[in-house]
Enzyme design. Sequence first.
Site, PDB file in Angstrom:
ATOM      1  N   SER A   1       2.908   0.268   0.895  1.00  0.00           N
ATOM      2  CA  SER A   1       2.280  -0.300   2.091  1.00  0.00           C
ATOM      3  C   SER A   1       3.072  -1.529   2.534  1.00  0.00           C
ATOM      4  O   SER A   1       3.491  -2.329   1.704  1.00  0.00           O
ATOM      5  CB  SER A   1       0.837  -0.728   1.766  1.00  0.00           C
ATOM      6  OG  SER A   1       0.351  -1.602   2.788  1.00  0.00           O
TER       7      SER A   1
ATOM      8  N   HIS B   1       3.287   3.830   3.929  1.00  0.00           N
ATOM      9  CA  HIS B   1       1.830   3.773   4.122  1.00  0.00           C
ATOM     10  C   HIS B   1       1.494   2.643   5.087  1.00  0.00           C
ATOM     11  O   HIS B   1       1.813   1.477   4.827  1.00  0.00           O
ATOM     12  CB  HIS B   1       1.204   3.508   2.749  1.00  0.00           C
ATOM     13  CG  HIS B   1      -0.287   3.433   2.679  1.00  0.00           C
ATOM     14  ND1 HIS B   1      -1.089   4.530   2.430  1.00  0.00           N
ATOM     15  CD2 HIS B   1      -1.126   2.369   2.797  1.00  0.00           C
ATOM     16  CE1 HIS B   1      -2.353   4.140   2.379  1.00  0.00           C
ATOM     17  NE2 HIS B   1      -2.403   2.835   2.594  1.00  0.00           N
TER      18      HIS B   1
ATOM     19  N   ASP C   1      -1.373   0.493   6.828  1.00  0.00           N
ATOM     20  CA  ASP C   1      -2.785   0.125   6.701  1.00  0.00           C
ATOM     21  C   ASP C   1      -3.326  -0.339   8.044  1.00  0.00           C
ATOM     22  O   ASP C   1      -3.071  -1.474   8.459  1.00  0.00           O
ATOM     23  CB  ASP C   1      -2.945  -0.982   5.653  1.00  0.00           C
ATOM     24  CG  ASP C   1      -2.812  -0.435   4.259  1.00  0.00           C
ATOM     25  OD1 ASP C   1      -1.997  -0.957   3.482  1.00  0.00           O
ATOM     26  OD2 ASP C   1      -3.517   0.546   3.950  1.00  0.00           O
TER      27      ASP C   1
ATOM     28  N   MET D   1      -6.299  -1.415  10.387  1.00  0.00           N
ATOM     29  CA  MET D   1      -7.641  -1.993  10.270  1.00  0.00           C
ATOM     30  C   MET D   1      -8.135  -2.414  11.652  1.00  0.00           C
ATOM     31  O   MET D   1      -7.378  -3.013  12.415  1.00  0.00           O
ATOM     32  CB  MET D   1      -7.607  -3.202   9.331  1.00  0.00           C
ATOM     33  CG  MET D   1      -7.079  -2.872   7.949  1.00  0.00           C
ATOM     34  SD  MET D   1      -7.074  -4.338   6.880  1.00  0.00           S
ATOM     35  CE  MET D   1      -6.104  -3.690   5.503  1.00  0.00           C
TER      36      MET D   1
ATOM     37  N   HIS E   1      -3.279   5.001   7.089  1.00  0.00           N
ATOM     38  CA  HIS E   1      -4.557   4.854   6.377  1.00  0.00           C
ATOM     39  C   HIS E   1      -5.485   4.165   7.358  1.00  0.00           C
ATOM     40  O   HIS E   1      -5.381   2.949   7.567  1.00  0.00           O
ATOM     41  CB  HIS E   1      -4.339   4.023   5.106  1.00  0.00           C
ATOM     42  CG  HIS E   1      -5.617   3.680   4.391  1.00  0.00           C
ATOM     43  ND1 HIS E   1      -5.661   2.733   3.381  1.00  0.00           N
ATOM     44  CD2 HIS E   1      -6.885   4.141   4.516  1.00  0.00           C
ATOM     45  CE1 HIS E   1      -6.895   2.634   2.947  1.00  0.00           C
ATOM     46  NE2 HIS E   1      -7.662   3.471   3.609  1.00  0.00           N
TER      47      HIS E   1
ATOM     48  N   MET F   1      -8.513   2.469   8.391  1.00  0.00           N
ATOM     49  CA  MET F   1      -9.721   1.759   7.996  1.00  0.00           C
ATOM     50  C   MET F   1     -10.407   1.332   9.293  1.00  0.00           C
ATOM     51  O   MET F   1     -10.422   0.159   9.683  1.00  0.00           O
ATOM     52  CB  MET F   1      -9.359   0.562   7.096  1.00  0.00           C
ATOM     53  CG  MET F   1      -8.906   1.018   5.716  1.00  0.00           C
ATOM     54  SD  MET F   1      -8.024  -0.245   4.779  1.00  0.00           S
ATOM     55  CE  MET F   1      -6.369   0.009   5.446  1.00  0.00           C
TER      56      MET F   1
ATOM     57  N   MET G   1      -9.794   4.514  -3.400  1.00  0.00           N
ATOM     58  CA  MET G   1      -9.537   3.077  -3.247  1.00  0.00           C
ATOM     59  C   MET G   1      -9.793   2.390  -4.574  1.00  0.00           C
ATOM     60  O   MET G   1     -10.878   2.538  -5.159  1.00  0.00           O
ATOM     61  CB  MET G   1     -10.428   2.472  -2.166  1.00  0.00           C
ATOM     62  CG  MET G   1     -10.086   2.890  -0.739  1.00  0.00           C
ATOM     63  SD  MET G   1      -8.391   2.498  -0.255  1.00  0.00           S
ATOM     64  CE  MET G   1      -8.417   0.709  -0.336  1.00  0.00           C
TER      65      MET G   1
ATOM     66  N   GLY H   1      -9.381  -3.779   2.983  1.00  0.00           N
ATOM     67  CA  GLY H   1      -9.336  -4.893   3.926  1.00  0.00           C
ATOM     68  C   GLY H   1      -8.226  -5.870   3.631  1.00  0.00           C
ATOM     69  O   GLY H   1      -7.706  -6.522   4.544  1.00  0.00           O
TER      70      GLY H   1
ATOM     71  N   GLY I   1      -4.654  -6.933   0.999  1.00  0.00           N
ATOM     72  CA  GLY I   1      -3.748  -6.699  -0.112  1.00  0.00           C
ATOM     73  C   GLY I   1      -3.951  -7.795  -1.146  1.00  0.00           C
ATOM     74  O   GLY I   1      -4.676  -8.769  -0.921  1.00  0.00           O
ATOM     75  N   GLY I   2      -3.317  -7.614  -2.309  1.00  0.00           N
ATOM     76  CA  GLY I   2      -3.317  -8.670  -3.321  1.00  0.00           C
ATOM     77  C   GLY I   2      -4.580  -8.780  -4.157  1.00  0.00           C
ATOM     78  O   GLY I   2      -4.780  -9.758  -4.874  1.00  0.00           O
TER      79      GLY I   2
ATOM     80  N   ASP J   1      -4.938   3.341  -4.335  1.00  0.00           N
ATOM     81  CA  ASP J   1      -4.511   2.346  -3.365  1.00  0.00           C
ATOM     82  C   ASP J   1      -5.224   1.029  -3.619  1.00  0.00           C
ATOM     83  O   ASP J   1      -6.428   0.916  -3.424  1.00  0.00           O
ATOM     84  CB  ASP J   1      -4.868   2.873  -1.952  1.00  0.00           C
ATOM     85  CG  ASP J   1      -4.384   1.977  -0.853  1.00  0.00           C
ATOM     86  OD1 ASP J   1      -4.646   2.319   0.323  1.00  0.00           O
ATOM     87  OD2 ASP J   1      -3.774   0.949  -1.146  1.00  0.00           O
ATOM     88  N   GLY J   2      -4.421   0.050  -4.100  1.00  0.00           N
ATOM     89  CA  GLY J   2      -5.007  -1.271  -4.306  1.00  0.00           C
ATOM     90  C   GLY J   2      -4.744  -1.771  -5.719  1.00  0.00           C
ATOM     91  O   GLY J   2      -5.184  -1.144  -6.683  1.00  0.00           O
ATOM     92  N   GLY J   3      -4.006  -2.867  -5.798  1.00  0.00           N
ATOM     93  CA  GLY J   3      -3.750  -3.483  -7.104  1.00  0.00           C
ATOM     94  C   GLY J   3      -2.776  -2.720  -7.969  1.00  0.00           C
ATOM     95  O   GLY J   3      -2.781  -2.855  -9.200  1.00  0.00           O
TER      96      GLY J   3
ATOM     97  N   GLY K   1       1.520  -2.672  -2.435  1.00  0.00           N
ATOM     98  CA  GLY K   1       1.911  -3.595  -1.379  1.00  0.00           C
ATOM     99  C   GLY K   1       2.353  -4.938  -1.943  1.00  0.00           C
ATOM    100  O   GLY K   1       3.539  -5.251  -2.009  1.00  0.00           O
ATOM    101  N   SER K   2       1.401  -5.711  -2.430  1.00  0.00           N
ATOM    102  CA  SER K   2       1.731  -7.095  -2.838  1.00  0.00           C
ATOM    103  C   SER K   2       2.635  -7.126  -4.065  1.00  0.00           C
ATOM    104  O   SER K   2       3.495  -8.011  -4.182  1.00  0.00           O
ATOM    105  CB  SER K   2       0.450  -7.887  -3.097  1.00  0.00           C
ATOM    106  OG  SER K   2      -0.381  -7.187  -3.991  1.00  0.00           O
TER     107      SER K   2
HETATM  108  C1  DX5 Z   1      -6.156  -2.419   1.374  1.00  0.00           C
HETATM  109  C2  DX5 Z   1      -5.082  -1.399   1.714  1.00  0.00           C
HETATM  110  C3  DX5 Z   1      -4.084  -1.241   0.619  1.00  0.00           C
HETATM  111  C4  DX5 Z   1      -3.419  -2.534   0.272  1.00  0.00           C
HETATM  112  C5  DX5 Z   1      -2.694  -2.375  -1.036  1.00  0.00           C
HETATM  113  O1  DX5 Z   1      -7.233  -2.271   2.270  1.00  0.00           O
HETATM  114  O2  DX5 Z   1      -5.646  -0.145   1.951  1.00  0.00           O
HETATM  115  O3  DX5 Z   1      -3.087  -0.278   0.996  1.00  0.00           O
HETATM  116  O4  DX5 Z   1      -2.519  -2.905   1.277  1.00  0.00           O
HETATM  117  O5  DX5 Z   1      -2.175  -3.614  -1.310  1.00  0.00           O
HETATM  118  P1  DX5 Z   1      -2.021  -4.173  -2.777  1.00  0.00           P
HETATM  119  O6  DX5 Z   1      -1.023  -3.248  -3.438  1.00  0.00           O
HETATM  120  O7  DX5 Z   1      -1.496  -5.546  -2.508  1.00  0.00           O
HETATM  121  O8  DX5 Z   1      -3.357  -4.140  -3.430  1.00  0.00           O
HETATM  122 ZN    ZN Z   2      -4.062   1.548   2.257  1.00  0.00          ZN
END
Ligand code: DX5
Ligand code: ZN
Length: 215
Positions: A9, A34, A36, A38, A67, A69, A138, A143, A145-146, A172-174, A194-195
Amino acid sequence: MTACELTPSILSCDPSQFRPAVRELMEAGVEWIHFDVMDGQFVPPITFGHELVASLRSLGETPFEAHLMTLTPERHFQAFVEAGCSRVTFHVEVAPHAHRLIQTLHELGAQAGVALNPGTPVEAVRGVLEIADLILVMTVNPGWGGQAFLDPMLRKVEQLRSLKPDLTIQVDGGIDPVHLRRAREAGANAFVSGSFLVQQLSLADGVGQLRAACG
Ligand code: DX5
Ligand code: ZN
């Protein structure tokens, strides 16, 4: 079903660097990029629209996925497919007609992903497992990253894998190398990060670490 799809992402990247970031990720050999998306309604932040995706499409051949959201994902399907997304993922929580939305994406020539928030059980998608191309579990609340990886989500990955051995299950996430490995052991085969990537010496270096964790 690919054993290990890296689908990074760009949410955590500096927006002024989106172009070089996407180029670097493509050159690092990731399977998807990817995006994101929102809307400030389904989740509080607002990120970007299909125009951004379209502006990056010419950078290379790597497939793009959106993705969504967003509260009304079906309103955006055509725009993101025309912008160059080969896969669009929407949230089952806002899609009582998830089966029809998947059909709509297929009619547009795109793959269809269905996402589950941390509080949503696997049962919510049992009725579409036969036609969905991907289920996104998820591993953080959407909402931002990080955030920290939510370990209990691994159980949902295991449940999905036992229900459908050939399904693409994305987390997806962390996601960092440690959590990628744990999610892969639970049965996931597509990984958004992402992060973690932006915290490494370079995005390419981070991709290398995630690829190594794929084993
Ligand atoms: C959060 C996104 C994720 C997020 C992942 O709502 O859907 O794709 O960017 O970021 P990290 O890897 O930083 O958790
Ligand atoms: Zn995502």
